[in-house]
Design an enzyme around this catalytic site. Structure first.
Site, PDB file in Angstrom:
ATOM      1  N   ARG A 118      56.510  84.328   7.206  1.00 12.68           N
ATOM      2  CA  ARG A 118      56.309  83.455   6.052  1.00 12.68           C
ATOM      3  C   ARG A 118      55.595  84.229   4.965  1.00 12.68           C
ATOM      4  O   ARG A 118      54.750  85.084   5.264  1.00 12.68           O
ATOM      5  CB  ARG A 118      55.407  82.258   6.417  1.00 12.68           C
TER       6      ARG A 118
ATOM      7  N   GLU B 297      57.596  82.409  -2.956  1.00 14.88           N
ATOM      8  CA  GLU B 297      59.048  82.566  -3.111  1.00 14.88           C
ATOM      9  C   GLU B 297      59.655  81.287  -3.693  1.00 14.88           C
ATOM     10  O   GLU B 297      59.093  80.206  -3.484  1.00 14.88           O
ATOM     11  CB  GLU B 297      59.702  82.931  -1.757  1.00 14.88           C
TER      12      GLU B 297
ATOM     13  N   HIS C 279      64.950  85.437   2.197  1.00 11.39           N
ATOM     14  CA  HIS C 279      64.671  84.473   3.273  1.00 11.39           C
ATOM     15  C   HIS C 279      65.970  84.033   3.977  1.00 11.39           C
ATOM     16  O   HIS C 279      66.371  82.877   3.905  1.00 11.39           O
ATOM     17  CB  HIS C 279      63.912  83.248   2.708  1.00 11.39           C
TER      18      HIS C 279
HETATM   19  C1  8YV Z   1      64.975  78.351   7.470  1.00  8.73           C
HETATM   20  C2  8YV Z   1      62.953  79.432   8.536  1.00  8.73           C
HETATM   21  O1  8YV Z   1      66.049  78.864   6.793  1.00  8.73           O
HETATM   22  O2  8YV Z   1      63.309  78.364  10.590  1.00  8.73           O
HETATM   23  C3  8YV Z   1      62.499  78.721   9.760  1.00  8.73           C
HETATM   24  O3  8YV Z   1      61.271  78.512   9.898  1.00  8.73           O
HETATM   25  O4  8YV Z   1      62.173  79.968   7.825  1.00  8.73           O
HETATM   26  C4  8YV Z   1      64.393  79.498   8.209  1.00  8.73           C
HETATM   27  O5  8YV Z   1      65.139  79.642   9.372  1.00  8.73           O
HETATM   28  C5  8YV Z   1      64.119  77.640   6.488  1.00  8.73           C
HETATM   29  O6  8YV Z   1      63.055  77.042   7.113  1.00  8.73           O
HETATM   30  C6  8YV Z   1      64.963  76.599   5.747  1.00  8.73           C
HETATM   31  O7  8YV Z   1      64.412  75.343   5.793  1.00  8.73           O
END
Ligand code: 8YV
Length: 331
Positions: free
Chosen positions: A240, A269, A287
């Site tokens: 993150r 982001e 991402h």
């Molecule tokens: C997602 C992510 O694309 O799963 C997660 O925590 O960061 C990604 O796989 C993102 O959360 C979209 O909502």
């Protein structure tokens, strides 16, 4: 009358259509990013929401949406949701673990390799038409992945899957640090050795971050941590934004404190710190760690299954597959 639910972002229409069997669905096929005020407006009267990391679900929003009973987030991470505030209001929160583990581990490994072997930097050079002489002995020399020491900070399911790739596929020595040490059978399965954070920083040739974001992990990698790493090391963040101090990272890359970085996530982001954009030794992706067709479909499917069950419908009525705060389900 069917309960009303909101789908905040565009998703696979055939998967979201299952919601229409049970609910009055408001969706967002144009994929507009709503402001917090617009989100509250769209949530009025809704009992459930299929949300993503781009919406902040906090106490103020919950107070303004008293009919809400279930927040079904698409993603394994749910730091966009105030789970404590949801639990206090008996609102169920769900996420989408497991279905994305191997895909995200593939991506983390690929980003680490691209960073170590300077793949995007070399590609930009070739595309610019600057490759005019072959066989230059030190052109785009990077660092090896095979046989190197892989360090993993955050040893959940994705961290373990990356460790297996490193140890079994590339003969890497794998060390990890985590809030709690893994049980011996998971450690053996990961072929990874537990070390303290200082040892991890000092010994890793390639450090990969896979820990969840929380106030405790904010800037877990800042100037002082970067200073402890090897000058030839790489840092890959697929976890993150906010876990790394992006300004400190840019400064460390500029001064050669570490060799290179691969970043899929950024503080604030989709904005990217301008100092990172200016540097050649930064591999940047927007991402996309879980972005394979099969996995993104599985994530949407699991979120839909959670929402249907959380509101008391379908074959798993009252038993959503992946609750984050299952205590809400108990009478
Ligand atoms: C997602 C992510 O694309 O799963 C997660 O925590 O960061 C990604 O796989 C993102 O959360 C979209 O909502």
């Amino acid at each position: 009358m069917q309960p009303a639910v909101l789908v905040t972002r565009a998703t696979f229409p055939d998967i979201a259509d299952r919601l229409r069997e049970y609910f009055d669905v408001t969706d967002n096929p144009s994929d507009i990013i709503w402001s917090p005020t617009e989100l509250v407006r769209h949530l009025q009267g809704k009992q459930g929401v299929m949300s993503t990391g781009s919406e902040r679900i906090d106490a103020a929003l919950l107070d303004a949406c008293p009919q809400l009973k279930a927040v079904c987030n698409v993603g394994v991470g749910y730091n966009n949701v105030d789970v404590t505030a949801c639990t206090a209001r008996r609102i169920l929160v769900t996420n989408t673990p497991d279905v994305l583990t191997e895909t995200t581990a593939d991506f983390g490994f690929a980003l680490m390799m691209a960073t170590a072997r300077r793949i995007t930097e070399a590609e930009r050079f070739a595309r610019r038409g600057e490759w005019t002489k072959t066989g230059i002995y030190d052109q785009f020399v990077g660092s090896d992945v095979h046989g190197a020491t892989l360090g993993i900070l955050g040893m959940g399911r994705i961290g373990q899957a990356i460790a297996r790739r490193g140890a079994l596929g590339f003969g890497m020595g794998v060390i990890y640090h985590n809030r709690s040490r893994l049980p011996p059978e998971l450690e053996a399965d990961s072929r990874a050795r537990y070390v303290d954070k200082t040892t991890l920083l000092r010994e890793a040739d390639h450090l990969v971050l896979v820990l969840p974001y929380s106030p405790q992990s904010h800037h877990a990698i800042g100037a002082s941590e970067l200073a402890q790493m090897k000058p030839g090391a790489t840092l890959t963040n697929i976890a993150r934004g906010g876990i790394v101090d992006d300004a400190a990272l840019a400064a460390a890359l500029r001064t050669g404190t570490i060799a290179a970085t691969g970043l899929d996530v950024f503080e604030g982001e989709p904005r990217i710190h301008p100092d990172l954009l200016d540097l050649p030794n930064v591999v940047i992706t927007p991402h996309i760690g879980s972005a394979s067709v099969r996995t993104r479909r599985a994530m949407a499917q699991l979120s839909v299954d959670n929402l249907i069950a959380a509101l008391g419908y379908g074959p798993n009525a009252g038993r959503p597959p992946t609750p984050v705060n299952p205590q809400v389900l108990r009478p």
